[in-house]
Design a protein around this motif. Structure first.
Motif, PDB file in Angstrom:
ATOM      1  N   THR A  19       1.009  -1.294  -0.084  1.00  0.00           N
ATOM      2  CA  THR A  19      -0.165   0.096   0.057  1.00  0.00           C
ATOM      3  C   THR A  19       0.812   1.301   0.061  1.00  0.00           C
ATOM      4  OG1 THR A  19      -2.062   1.049   1.070  1.00  0.00           O
ATOM      5  CG2 THR A  19       0.066   0.136   2.518  1.00  0.00           C
ATOM      6  N   ASP A  20       0.299   2.400   0.376  1.00  0.00           N
ATOM      7  CA  ASP A  20       0.983   3.508   0.546  1.00  0.00           C
ATOM      8  C   ASP A  20       0.774   4.499   1.614  1.00  0.00           C
ATOM      9  OD1 ASP A  20       2.194   5.950  -0.010  1.00  0.00           O
ATOM     10  OD2 ASP A  20       0.659   6.882  -1.319  1.00  0.00           O
ATOM     11  N   GLY A  21       1.496   4.289   2.653  1.00  0.00           N
ATOM     12  CA  GLY A  21       1.272   4.953   3.877  1.00  0.00           C
ATOM     13  C   GLY A  21       1.199   3.775   4.959  1.00  0.00           C
ATOM     14  N   THR A  22       1.506   4.098   6.181  1.00  0.00           N
ATOM     15  CA  THR A  22       1.209   3.080   7.316  1.00  0.00           C
ATOM     16  C   THR A  22      -0.069   3.474   7.761  1.00  0.00           C
ATOM     17  OG1 THR A  22       2.036   4.884   8.854  1.00  0.00           O
ATOM     18  CG2 THR A  22       3.746   3.463   8.113  1.00  0.00           C
ATOM     19  N   ALA A  23      -0.668   2.587   8.672  1.00  0.00           N
ATOM     20  CA  ALA A  23      -1.899   2.681   9.287  1.00  0.00           C
ATOM     21  C   ALA A  23      -1.892   3.882   9.928  1.00  0.00           C
ATOM     22  CB  ALA A  23      -2.177   1.384   9.924  1.00  0.00           C
ATOM     23  N   GLU A  24      -0.773   4.119  10.931  1.00  0.00           N
ATOM     24  CA  GLU A  24      -0.747   5.232  11.673  1.00  0.00           C
ATOM     25  C   GLU A  24      -0.778   6.622  11.034  1.00  0.00           C
ATOM     26  OE1 GLU A  24       2.305   7.049  15.161  1.00  0.00           O
ATOM     27  OE2 GLU A  24       2.993   5.685  13.667  1.00  0.00           O
ATOM     28  N   TYR A  25       0.101   6.824   9.830  1.00  0.00           N
ATOM     29  CA  TYR A  25       0.120   7.976   8.962  1.00  0.00           C
ATOM     30  C   TYR A  25      -1.410   8.238   8.311  1.00  0.00           C
ATOM     31  CZ  TYR A  25       1.821  11.597   5.876  1.00  0.00           C
ATOM     32  OH  TYR A  25       2.064  12.762   5.165  1.00  0.00           O
ATOM     33  N   ASN A  26      -1.833   7.155   7.714  1.00  0.00           N
ATOM     34  CA  ASN A  26      -3.037   7.248   6.806  1.00  0.00           C
ATOM     35  C   ASN A  26      -4.299   7.336   7.762  1.00  0.00           C
ATOM     36  OD1 ASN A  26      -1.352   6.843   4.592  1.00  0.00           O
ATOM     37  ND2 ASN A  26      -2.583   4.891   3.855  1.00  0.00           N
ATOM     38  N   ASP A  52      19.524   0.516   1.470  1.00  0.00           N
ATOM     39  CA  ASP A  52      19.181   0.727  -0.215  1.00  0.00           C
ATOM     40  C   ASP A  52      20.469   0.494  -0.997  1.00  0.00           C
ATOM     41  OD1 ASP A  52      17.755   1.135  -2.310  1.00  0.00           O
ATOM     42  OD2 ASP A  52      17.128   3.186  -1.800  1.00  0.00           O
ATOM     43  N   LEU A  53      20.413   0.337  -2.318  1.00  0.00           N
ATOM     44  CA  LEU A  53      21.471  -0.063  -3.142  1.00  0.00           C
ATOM     45  C   LEU A  53      22.606   0.942  -2.971  1.00  0.00           C
ATOM     46  CD1 LEU A  53      19.313  -0.493  -6.665  1.00  0.00           C
ATOM     47  CD2 LEU A  53      20.217  -2.225  -4.902  1.00  0.00           C
ATOM     48  N   ASP A  54      22.443   2.251  -2.410  1.00  0.00           N
ATOM     49  CA  ASP A  54      23.557   3.106  -2.089  1.00  0.00           C
ATOM     50  C   ASP A  54      24.015   2.979  -0.832  1.00  0.00           C
ATOM     51  OD1 ASP A  54      21.547   4.305  -0.582  1.00  0.00           O
ATOM     52  OD2 ASP A  54      21.662   6.194  -1.747  1.00  0.00           O
ATOM     53  N   GLY A  55      23.760   2.165   0.073  1.00  0.00           N
ATOM     54  CA  GLY A  55      23.933   1.909   1.313  1.00  0.00           C
ATOM     55  C   GLY A  55      23.341   2.733   2.415  1.00  0.00           C
ATOM     56  N   SER A  56      22.379   3.530   1.913  1.00  0.00           N
ATOM     57  CA  SER A  56      21.628   4.502   2.897  1.00  0.00           C
ATOM     58  C   SER A  56      20.492   3.820   3.515  1.00  0.00           C
ATOM     59  CB  SER A  56      21.244   5.696   2.264  1.00  0.00           C
ATOM     60  OG  SER A  56      20.129   5.339   1.232  1.00  0.00           O
ATOM     61  N   ARG A  57      19.761   4.242   4.433  1.00  0.00           N
ATOM     62  CA  ARG A  57      18.565   3.727   5.101  1.00  0.00           C
ATOM     63  C   ARG A  57      17.520   4.807   5.231  1.00  0.00           C
ATOM     64  NH1 ARG A  57      21.895   0.746   9.155  1.00  0.00           N
ATOM     65  NH2 ARG A  57      22.188  -1.371   8.436  1.00  0.00           N
ATOM     66  N   PRO A  58      16.849   5.115   4.124  1.00  0.00           N
ATOM     67  CA  PRO A  58      16.052   6.210   4.052  1.00  0.00           C
ATOM     68  C   PRO A  58      14.673   5.860   4.853  1.00  0.00           C
ATOM     69  CG  PRO A  58      16.144   5.276   1.943  1.00  0.00           C
ATOM     70  CD  PRO A  58      17.461   4.849   2.577  1.00  0.00           C
ATOM     71  N   ASP A  59      14.361   6.727   5.926  1.00  0.00           N
ATOM     72  CA  ASP A  59      13.068   6.488   6.662  1.00  0.00           C
ATOM     73  C   ASP A  59      12.166   7.593   6.289  1.00  0.00           C
ATOM     74  OD1 ASP A  59      10.937   5.743   8.534  1.00  0.00           O
ATOM     75  OD2 ASP A  59      12.565   5.731  10.333  1.00  0.00           O
ATOM     76  N   ALA A  60      11.380   7.233   5.255  1.00  0.00           N
ATOM     77  CA  ALA A  60      10.405   8.341   4.632  1.00  0.00           C
ATOM     78  C   ALA A  60       9.141   8.762   5.581  1.00  0.00           C
ATOM     79  CB  ALA A  60      10.047   7.987   3.239  1.00  0.00           C
ATOM     80  N   TRP A  61       8.687   7.775   6.241  1.00  0.00           N
ATOM     81  CA  TRP A  61       7.631   8.063   7.147  1.00  0.00           C
ATOM     82  C   TRP A  61       8.004   8.751   8.207  1.00  0.00           C
ATOM     83  CZ3 TRP A  61       3.549   8.254   4.216  1.00  0.00           C
ATOM     84  CH2 TRP A  61       3.258   7.293   3.044  1.00  0.00           C
ATOM     85  N   ARG A  62       9.135   8.586   8.854  1.00  0.00           N
ATOM     86  CA  ARG A  62       9.344   9.466   9.848  1.00  0.00           C
ATOM     87  C   ARG A  62       9.747  10.923   9.565  1.00  0.00           C
ATOM     88  NH1 ARG A  62      14.192   9.947  12.954  1.00  0.00           N
ATOM     89  NH2 ARG A  62      15.272   8.502  11.467  1.00  0.00           N
ATOM     90  N   LEU A  86       8.501  12.460   6.870  1.00  0.00           N
ATOM     91  CA  LEU A  86       7.189  13.165   6.507  1.00  0.00           C
ATOM     92  C   LEU A  86       6.513  13.833   7.503  1.00  0.00           C
ATOM     93  CD1 LEU A  86       5.691  10.692   3.830  1.00  0.00           C
ATOM     94  CD2 LEU A  86       6.611  13.096   3.463  1.00  0.00           C
ATOM     95  N   VAL A  87       6.536  13.145   8.731  1.00  0.00           N
ATOM     96  CA  VAL A  87       5.803  13.432   9.958  1.00  0.00           C
ATOM     97  C   VAL A  87       6.668  14.673  10.518  1.00  0.00           C
ATOM     98  CG1 VAL A  87       5.173  12.849  12.291  1.00  0.00           C
ATOM     99  CG2 VAL A  87       4.792  11.374  10.131  1.00  0.00           C
ATOM    100  N   GLU A  88       8.151  14.564  10.611  1.00  0.00           N
ATOM    101  CA  GLU A  88       8.793  15.125  11.425  1.00  0.00           C
ATOM    102  C   GLU A  88       9.229  16.482  10.828  1.00  0.00           C
ATOM    103  OE1 GLU A  88      11.752  12.853  13.441  1.00  0.00           O
ATOM    104  OE2 GLU A  88      10.459  11.434  14.498  1.00  0.00           O
ATOM    105  N   VAL A  89       9.651  16.334   9.330  1.00  0.00           N
ATOM    106  CA  VAL A  89       9.993  17.459   8.659  1.00  0.00           C
ATOM    107  C   VAL A  89       9.145  18.084   7.527  1.00  0.00           C
ATOM    108  CG1 VAL A  89      12.048  18.297   7.010  1.00  0.00           C
ATOM    109  CG2 VAL A  89      12.480  16.553   8.939  1.00  0.00           C
ATOM    110  N   GLN A  90       8.828  17.135   6.668  1.00  0.00           N
ATOM    111  CA  GLN A  90       8.162  17.811   5.596  1.00  0.00           C
ATOM    112  C   GLN A  90       6.585  18.130   6.022  1.00  0.00           C
ATOM    113  OE1 GLN A  90       8.231  15.453   1.920  1.00  0.00           O
ATOM    114  NE2 GLN A  90       6.123  16.363   1.016  1.00  0.00           N
ATOM    115  N   ASP A  91       5.844  17.388   6.651  1.00  0.00           N
ATOM    116  CA  ASP A  91       4.472  17.893   7.067  1.00  0.00           C
ATOM    117  C   ASP A  91       4.462  18.963   8.128  1.00  0.00           C
ATOM    118  OD1 ASP A  91       3.735  15.824   5.427  1.00  0.00           O
ATOM    119  OD2 ASP A  91       2.843  14.779   7.094  1.00  0.00           O
ATOM    120  N   LYS A  92       5.759  19.253   8.616  1.00  0.00           N
ATOM    121  CA  LYS A  92       5.644  20.383   9.726  1.00  0.00           C
ATOM    122  C   LYS A  92       6.162  21.796   8.896  1.00  0.00           C
ATOM    123  CE  LYS A  92       6.599  18.202  14.059  1.00  0.00           C
ATOM    124  NZ  LYS A  92       7.558  17.891  15.105  1.00  0.00           N
ATOM    125  N   GLY A  93       6.693  21.720   7.459  1.00  0.00           N
ATOM    126  CA  GLY A  93       6.963  22.638   6.620  1.00  0.00           C
ATOM    127  C   GLY A  93       8.259  23.250   6.977  1.00  0.00           C
TER     128      GLY A  93
END
Length: 305
Positions: free
Chosen positions: A158-165, A277-287, A289-296
């Motif tokens: 799906t798109d989004g966690t139960a908590e986020y959606n 991920d393929l580049d060796g990073s560990r992106p945590d997009a849903w955290r 989104l809540v802590e950075v993007q959604d707060k502007g």
């Protein structure tokens, strides 16, 4: 990085032509599984998406990664076609260990922030059929084979966690309903499968660099950072293989039942299992989104990948 431990296991990735489905199929193959990949786009015929990716290409990538890829054309809205897919897997393998319900096909069918009374009704109803009916039809036919042996895993994509959606409006009435319904499918399947020795989870990637997303930004996987000039938050994005590694890790986990009926994300599972991920990073997009993007706040993935 590859995940070992799936040799001898059989998976069906329903909706594996491109995007997350392809990434999942390839990573299951890299872990040694035999992976049946289904979809409507084949070498001989394109779906209404009219894109170049095919299930045959996905199967070849699975085999190249170390598994065995088998392409089976199927429209998952057609019960007879889905039944035929499962019957073939049964005839050839006699087992099914992992079912990934990744059928979608709705990107061109919803209007962003268009209210239900203004939304094209035919498009909205077809979106729901593609997102919900396909998963139900596939589970109906595939689960008896999966339950034949204990330890089976069902992944509802799906798109989004139960908590986020659960606390946010997602793009449109029809999109919101579709993605929330899939989360509930995993919850319901958890109740039905758990007592019978299998596990069901819902899983979401983060901001995924799918073929369609890269095309929308006018970049490639090699040049994706050029898109940050227009959308700085795209810095948190991930490849489709990242969520693929999440599925492979779940499938190899003998204690996966602890997640039964729950909602998971690629970023959270990367912390749990240690994959990257393929580049060796560990992106945590849903955290993020809540802590950075959604707060502007200004785009800054530091500490989130």
């Amino acid at each position: 990085m590859t995940t070992a431990g799936l040799e001898g296991r059989v998976a069906l990735v329903a909706g594996a032509t491109r995007g997350a489905g392809r990434g999942i199929a390839v990573e299951l193959g890299a872990a040694g599984a035999t992976v049946y990949v289904t979809g409507r786009s084949t070498v001989g015929r394109r779906s209404e998406y009219d894109r170049p990716e095919t299930i045959e290409e996905t199967a070849e990538l699975v085999t190249a990664a170390g598994g065995k890829g088998v392409a089976l054309p199927a429209d998952h809205l057609d019960p007879a076609q889905v039944r035929a897919v499962v019957e073939r897997i049964d005839a050839e393998q006699g087992r099914l260990d992992v079912l990934v319900n990744d059928i979608w096909g709705g990107e061109k069918l919803f209007g962003w922030d268009v209210p239900v009374w203004e939304h094209d009704l035919d498009d909205g109803l077809r979106l729901l059929r593609l997102a919900v009916d396909t998963h139900a039809i596939t589970s109906h036919f595939a689960l008896p084979l999966l339950l034949r042996r204990p330890g089976g895993l069902v992944v509802e994509m799906t798109d989004g966690t139960a908590e986020y959606n659960g606390s946010r409006y997602r793009n449109s009435f029809f999109y919101d309903l579709a993605k929330t319904a899939v989360l509930r499918m995993a919850f319901s399947l958890g109740h039905e499968l758990g007592p019978r020795g299998a596990t069901a989870v819902a899983l979401t990637p983060g901001w995924m660099r799918s073929e369609l997303m890269l095309e929308a930004f006018g970049v490639t996987e090699e040049t994706w950072r050029e898109a940050l000039a227009d959308q700085p938050h795209f810095a948190i994005s991930e490849t489709p293989r990242y969520v693929g590694r999440a599925v492979a890790a779940l499938a190899a986990d003998p204690e996966v039942a602890r997640y039964n009926g729950t909602s998971l994300s690629s970023g959270a599972l990367a912390r749990e299992y240690g994959f990257t991920d393929l580049d060796g990073s560990r992106p945590d997009a849903w955290r993020y989104l809540v802590e950075v993007q959604d707060k502007g706040l200004p785009a800054d993935p530091t500490g989130y990948r």
